[in-house]
Design a protein around this motif. Structure first.
Motif, PDB file in Angstrom:
ATOM      1  N   ARG A 145      32.982  22.769  27.631  1.00  0.00           N
ATOM      2  CA  ARG A 145      32.444  23.119  28.945  1.00  0.00           C
ATOM      3  C   ARG A 145      33.028  22.280  30.069  1.00  0.00           C
ATOM      4  NH1 ARG A 145      29.039  25.304  25.625  1.00  0.00           N
ATOM      5  NH2 ARG A 145      27.767  27.067  26.258  1.00  0.00           N
ATOM      6  N   ASN A 190      36.284  24.256  31.667  1.00  0.00           N
ATOM      7  CA  ASN A 190      36.122  25.176  32.807  1.00  0.00           C
ATOM      8  C   ASN A 190      35.077  24.678  33.802  1.00  0.00           C
ATOM      9  OD1 ASN A 190      33.877  25.650  31.294  1.00  0.00           O
ATOM     10  ND2 ASN A 190      34.333  27.786  30.858  1.00  0.00           N
ATOM     11  N   LEU A 242      32.023  23.983  33.669  1.00  0.00           N
ATOM     12  CA  LEU A 242      30.598  24.345  33.648  1.00  0.00           C
ATOM     13  C   LEU A 242      29.809  23.042  33.616  1.00  0.00           C
ATOM     14  CD1 LEU A 242      30.446  27.340  31.134  1.00  0.00           C
ATOM     15  CD2 LEU A 242      30.141  27.413  33.600  1.00  0.00           C
ATOM     16  N   ARG A 294      36.681  29.027  41.208  1.00  0.00           N
ATOM     17  CA  ARG A 294      36.460  30.358  40.637  1.00  0.00           C
ATOM     18  C   ARG A 294      37.786  30.974  40.188  1.00  0.00           C
ATOM     19  NH1 ARG A 294      35.331  34.230  43.410  1.00  0.00           N
ATOM     20  NH2 ARG A 294      34.960  33.478  45.510  1.00  0.00           N
ATOM     21  N   ARG A 308      38.836  29.419  37.058  1.00  0.00           N
ATOM     22  CA  ARG A 308      38.029  29.859  35.919  1.00  0.00           C
ATOM     23  C   ARG A 308      38.474  31.208  35.384  1.00  0.00           C
ATOM     24  NH1 ARG A 308      32.101  28.030  38.064  1.00  0.00           N
ATOM     25  NH2 ARG A 308      32.033  25.977  37.074  1.00  0.00           N
ATOM     26  N   ARG A 309      39.036  32.046  36.247  1.00  0.00           N
ATOM     27  CA  ARG A 309      39.536  33.342  35.773  1.00  0.00           C
ATOM     28  C   ARG A 309      40.589  33.149  34.698  1.00  0.00           C
ATOM     29  NH1 ARG A 309      40.756  36.335  41.450  1.00  0.00           N
ATOM     30  NH2 ARG A 309      42.677  35.146  41.238  1.00  0.00           N
ATOM     31  N   MET A 312      36.188  32.506  27.837  1.00  0.00           N
ATOM     32  CA  MET A 312      35.254  31.752  27.017  1.00  0.00           C
ATOM     33  C   MET A 312      34.417  32.685  26.142  1.00  0.00           C
ATOM     34  SD  MET A 312      32.985  28.550  28.165  1.00  0.00           S
ATOM     35  CE  MET A 312      31.935  27.663  27.057  1.00  0.00           C
ATOM     36  N   PHE A 335      31.102  32.672  23.438  1.00  0.00           N
ATOM     37  CA  PHE A 335      29.920  31.820  23.260  1.00  0.00           C
ATOM     38  C   PHE A 335      29.274  32.009  21.891  1.00  0.00           C
ATOM     39  CE2 PHE A 335      30.558  32.724  27.676  1.00  0.00           C
ATOM     40  CZ  PHE A 335      30.301  31.529  28.328  1.00  0.00           C
ATOM     41  N   ASN A 348      26.145  35.796  24.721  1.00  0.00           N
ATOM     42  CA  ASN A 348      25.921  35.801  26.165  1.00  0.00           C
ATOM     43  C   ASN A 348      26.365  37.081  26.854  1.00  0.00           C
ATOM     44  OD1 ASN A 348      24.934  33.301  25.695  1.00  0.00           O
ATOM     45  ND2 ASN A 348      26.333  32.205  27.028  1.00  0.00           N
ATOM     46  N   LEU A 349      26.104  38.212  26.220  1.00  0.00           N
ATOM     47  CA  LEU A 349      26.356  39.482  26.896  1.00  0.00           C
ATOM     48  C   LEU A 349      25.184  39.778  27.821  1.00  0.00           C
ATOM     49  CD1 LEU A 349      27.541  41.630  23.860  1.00  0.00           C
ATOM     50  CD2 LEU A 349      28.917  40.273  25.428  1.00  0.00           C
ATOM     51  N   GLY A 372      34.479  40.958  32.492  1.00  0.00           N
ATOM     52  CA  GLY A 372      35.517  39.932  32.433  1.00  0.00           C
ATOM     53  C   GLY A 372      36.424  39.971  33.658  1.00  0.00           C
ATOM     54  N   ARG A 424      35.608  40.733  26.345  1.00  0.00           N
ATOM     55  CA  ARG A 424      35.334  40.358  27.731  1.00  0.00           C
ATOM     56  C   ARG A 424      36.200  39.178  28.157  1.00  0.00           C
ATOM     57  NH1 ARG A 424      29.336  38.519  29.066  1.00  0.00           N
ATOM     58  NH2 ARG A 424      29.870  36.881  27.588  1.00  0.00           N
ATOM     59  N   GLN A 465      39.978  38.879  31.043  1.00  0.00           N
ATOM     60  CA  GLN A 465      40.334  37.994  32.144  1.00  0.00           C
ATOM     61  C   GLN A 465      41.826  37.713  32.185  1.00  0.00           C
ATOM     62  OE1 GLN A 465      36.500  35.377  31.175  1.00  0.00           O
ATOM     63  NE2 GLN A 465      37.920  34.286  32.506  1.00  0.00           N
ATOM     64  N   GLY A 513      22.204  32.471  29.467  1.00  0.00           N
ATOM     65  CA  GLY A 513      23.475  32.621  28.767  1.00  0.00           C
ATOM     66  C   GLY A 513      24.407  33.609  29.435  1.00  0.00           C
ATOM     67  N   SER A 514      23.885  34.801  29.784  1.00  0.00           N
ATOM     68  CA  SER A 514      24.780  35.789  30.381  1.00  0.00           C
ATOM     69  C   SER A 514      25.233  35.339  31.768  1.00  0.00           C
ATOM     70  CB  SER A 514      24.125  37.165  30.439  1.00  0.00           C
ATOM     71  OG  SER A 514      22.741  37.081  30.520  1.00  0.00           O
ATOM     72  N   ALA A 553      31.564  31.510  34.006  1.00  0.00           N
ATOM     73  CA  ALA A 553      32.783  31.066  33.339  1.00  0.00           C
ATOM     74  C   ALA A 553      33.938  32.031  33.579  1.00  0.00           C
ATOM     75  CB  ALA A 553      32.541  30.904  31.841  1.00  0.00           C
ATOM     76  N   ALA A 554      33.621  33.299  33.878  1.00  0.00           N
ATOM     77  CA  ALA A 554      34.681  34.272  34.132  1.00  0.00           C
ATOM     78  C   ALA A 554      35.179  34.190  35.568  1.00  0.00           C
ATOM     79  CB  ALA A 554      34.183  35.691  33.839  1.00  0.00           C
ATOM     80  N   GLY A 555      34.586  33.298  36.362  1.00  0.00           N
ATOM     81  CA  GLY A 555      35.020  33.124  37.747  1.00  0.00           C
ATOM     82  C   GLY A 555      34.454  34.159  38.703  1.00  0.00           C
TER      83      GLY A 555
END
Lengths: 265, 267
Positions: free
Chosen positions: A62, A65, A67, A91, A94-95, A99, A101, A105-106, A119, A174, A178, B171-172, B178-180
């Motif tokens: 983490r 990126n 977080l 941002r 981060r693209r 990542m 999980f 984390n959907l 994504g 996803r 990216q 989480g989501s 994280a995807a920006g």
């Protein structure tokens, strides 16, 4: 089929890479969780990070990126130093970092297709995302990816109707959407049964190689790590204590990483 | 002496607890006796009440059905409009206030508190008091009623919306960060899909409540069926009062059925 050349944002002739230099993280001053971690991953390599629970593996992933903000050290993605970036620049950085999980984390109530397309949220404007007006090229890429992970028939279904293994595949798709320069996976198989875990590792390695994305996986299943990755980094008490090829990882090394020996049979 | 040979007794409460319970009962009995003396029940009136109720019911029966088309229908529709527009106004105001109150979205405690203050002030004032206030500002009529319903509902809708936002799966949200994704996209694609059913459920439920409340606020001049009811009461047209009450009852039941049916479909 997708190849690296179809992925946008890739500088010509340069390998995608992640380089970490002297990374440290202390939640409480004076008690570092990560202590002076340095390594780099590039090209089609896949690296597994192993180590006992609570040793900072998740924190390390983490920090990459941001977080979690690192205390000190530098992080480079394909040569760009992202350590000091903030706001829009962060941002955009981060693209380039995909990542995956442990808990997938959907967004459970959205369809598989929308989860894969999310994504691209770093690339499309909020207005377009709201109108679901993703560029056709994104939609084509999403369909291609769904085909290659074997979920093309499920694209209209809601994410919460899928099994754990299927959800993790969507999570991987996803992240690949990216077009990242590095793919991070935080315990991607810990919520899955042994057979599904192997399948997920296969998908991860296959897709990252196909798209030329270096892979960095946190994993506590040593056998899976040895079987699927090209390099293993062992972390114990915030320090790198092993860094080398999987076939050279001996019981002696495992003893240093995890401590004790009764558990080794 | 071994423990097993001793005679062991068990009682639910210790003696201290029994004394405390007795004291509480005694105090409650004393309070009841004291209250009875203060409310000054007049025994003649109390004994007389069944006769009075029968008399009232006799005056109410039969309801004056012919009065519905000429006096009630328009007012009833006005009541429904007040309830619907008021709810809409509340939704529009509750969205930003609710987002501001959710501490997993807005991480500035001062703003969280400001939102809580707005929501609590909305709820702490009774609908009738809001109505009196807005009748004084806008004059009697449906406009005052609509604004009153809106202001009273913000607290309810906003509070429950903020709570729904706080219960979303982090989480989501982490994945989209994280995807920006920029903040508006995170809200639209991360938070909103998770809270949408709750949001529409809350709004429908509030509309249902508002249909009932807007029937009452007319009593203080804020438009709708309540004004008609007030007039009928003041002029002792009991047969009109009964048809008005039947109309309100019917509309409330219909609203309830409608809301239940829609909620079942969206949840």
């Amino acid at each position: 089929m997708n190849t690296a050349s179809t992925s946008p944002g890739q500088p010509e002739g340069q390998q995608r890479s992640l380089r970490i230099e002297h990374l440290s993280k202390a939640y409480v001053p004076g008690k570092p969780v990560l202590n002076d971690i340095s390594f780099s991953v590039e090209g089609q390599n896949s690296v597994a990070i192993i180590g006992p629970s609570g040793t900072g593996k998740s924190t390390l992933i983490r920090c990459v990126n941001k977080l979690i903000a690192p205390t000190s050290g530098q992080i480079y993605v394909s040569g760009e130093n992202i350590t000091r970036l903030r706001g829009r620049e962060l941002r955009h950085a981060r693209r380039k970092i995909g990542m995956v999980f442990q808990e997938f984390n959907l967004v459970e109530r959205l369809s598989v297709m929308e989860n894969v397309l999310s994504g691209r949220l770093g690339y499309v404007s909020a207005l377009r995302a709201w109108r679901r007006a993703y560029p056709q090229s994104d939609i084509d890429r999403a369909f291609d990816l769904l085909e290659s992970i074997g979920l093309i028939d499920f694209y209209r279904q809601r994410a919460d109707s899928l099994s754990g293994g299927q959800r993790q595949r969507v999570g991987i798709a996803r992240a690949i959407m990216q077009a990242p320069h590095i793919l991070l996976a935080d315990e991607p198989t810990s919520s899955l049964d042994p057979k599904t875990s192997v399948e997920i590792m296969e998908v991860l390695v296959k897709l990252s190689e196909q798209h030329n994305i270096p892979l960095l996986i946190n994993i506590h299943d040593v056998e899976l790590a040895k079987r699927f990755t090209t390099r293993i980094i062992g972390i114990s008490r915030g320090l790198i204590v092993y860094d080398g090829r999987p076939d050279q990882l001996s019981n002696e090394h495992l003893k240093t990483i995890y401590g004790g020996e009764e558990w080794l049979s | 002496m071994s423990a097993s040979s001793a005679r062991r007794t068990w009682q639910r409460f210790s003696s201290g607890e029994r004394l405390a319970r007795f004291t509480v009962f005694l105090l409650m009995a004393a309070a009841l006796a004291f209250s009875m003396r203060t409310v000054q029940v007049i025994p003649e009136f109390l004994l007389d009440s069944p006769t009075q109720v029968m008399d009232l019911l006799r005056r109410m029966w039969p309801p004056d059905y012919r009065y519905y088309p000429q006096g009630i229908h328009t007012a009833l529709m006005e009541t429904l409009h007040i309830a619907s527009l008021g709810t809409l106004l509340a939704i529009v105001m509750a969205l930003p206030v609710g987002v501001m109150g959710a501490n997993n979205i807005v991480r500035i405690p001062a703003l969280n508190w400001l939102s809580k203050l707005i929501l609590v002030s909305s709820r702490s004032v009774n609908t009738l008091v809001w109505a009196l206030l807005f009748v004084a500002i806008f004059g009697p009529g449906p406009l005052a009623g609509t604004i009153c319903i809106g202001f009273r509902s913000v607290g309810f809708v906003g509070k429950l919306f903020a709570e729904a936002l706080e219960e979303t799966d982090p989480g989501s949200i982490e994945a989209l960060t994280a995807a920006g994704a920029p903040w508006p996209s995170i809200f639209i694609k991360g938070f909103w899909p998770q809270v949408a059913p709750a949001f529409w459920g809350i709004s429908l439920f509030r509309w249902d409540i508002n249909v009932r409340e807007s029937a009452v606020i007319g009593l203080v001049g804020a438009g709708g069926i309540g004004m008609v009811l007030d007039t009928a009461l003041n002029l002792f047209y009991w047969d009109r009062v009964s048809i008005i009450l039947v109309s309100i009852f019917t509309v409330v039941i219909l609203a309830e059925l409608l809301v239940t049916a829609i909620r079942k479909r969206i949840l």
